[in-house]
Motif scaffolding. Structure first.
Motif, PDB file in Angstrom:
ATOM      1  N   VAL A  60       0.834  -1.200   0.000  1.00 24.95           N
ATOM      2  CA  VAL A  60       0.000   0.000   0.000  1.00 24.95           C
ATOM      3  C   VAL A  60       0.871   1.253   0.000  1.00 24.95           C
ATOM      4  N   VAL A  65      -0.937  -1.373  -5.475  1.00 27.50           N
ATOM      5  CA  VAL A  65      -2.267  -1.954  -5.381  1.00 27.50           C
ATOM      6  C   VAL A  65      -2.884  -1.891  -6.768  1.00 27.50           C
ATOM      7  N   ALA A  77      -7.068  -7.320  -0.859  1.00 29.52           N
ATOM      8  CA  ALA A  77      -6.986  -6.378   0.267  1.00 29.52           C
ATOM      9  C   ALA A  77      -8.295  -6.378   1.061  1.00 29.52           C
ATOM     10  N   THR A 145      -6.331   2.634   3.047  1.00 25.48           N
ATOM     11  CA  THR A 145      -5.663   3.373   1.973  1.00 25.48           C
ATOM     12  C   THR A 145      -5.036   4.625   2.566  1.00 25.48           C
TER      13      THR A 145
END
Length: 155
Positions: A60, A65, A77, A145
């Protein structure tokens, strides 16, 4: 999916402590002995989740990703985040169960020889469950995120 709330984990653990303490108090004489390694099965799960957390965090933070090679697929994820949430709940419930055992066993050690020999296994289980909760919360945190709005403090 929302982040796991600490209050939910504490409530689940407290409920498990109360239920286990009542059941152990009534049925302790019919329980088999608790071996030292009884709760140790959660240690490998916690270790796997810590390793997975570092892998996810690395992907990340490096913006890896996606659906390409050597990238963390978004579905993966999401599955890892679901695993982390479920593990935190299982760890909290298990910590409550071992805590309920300890709540009964610690005062009984001077009275019952079996309580004294069961106590180390209950401690191992409690620490393993707490390790699983910690690893799961860390894994869940690593799945966020970088621009996740839940990272910002609420005003």
């Amino acid at each position: 999916m929302k982040p796991t709330r600490i209050w939910d984990l504490l409530f689940l653990a407290a409920l498990a402590v109360a239920a286990t303490w009542i059941l152990v108090r009534v049925f302790y004489g019919s329980f088999p002995p608790i071996p030292v390694y009884a709760g140790a099965s959660l240690y490998p799960v916690a270790l796997i989740e810590v390793v997975l957390a570092f892998m996810v965090r690395s992907r990340v933070s490096n913006h890896q990703v996606g659906d390409g090679p050597r990238q963390l697929h978004p579905i993966t994820a999401a599955r890892v985040a679901a695993l982390a949430k479920a593990s935190a709940l299982v760890g909290a419930a298990t910590a409550g169960v071992w805590g309920g055992f300890l709540l009964y066993l610690l005062p009984q050690r001077s009275v019952l020889r079996a309580a004294g020999s069961d106590t180390p296994g209950a401690w191992v289980g409690l620490v393993a469950a707490l390790a699983l909760v910690g690893a799961a919360l860390w894994l869940e945190h690593c799945c966020r995120t970088p621009d996740d709005p839940s990272d910002e403090p609420a005003h």
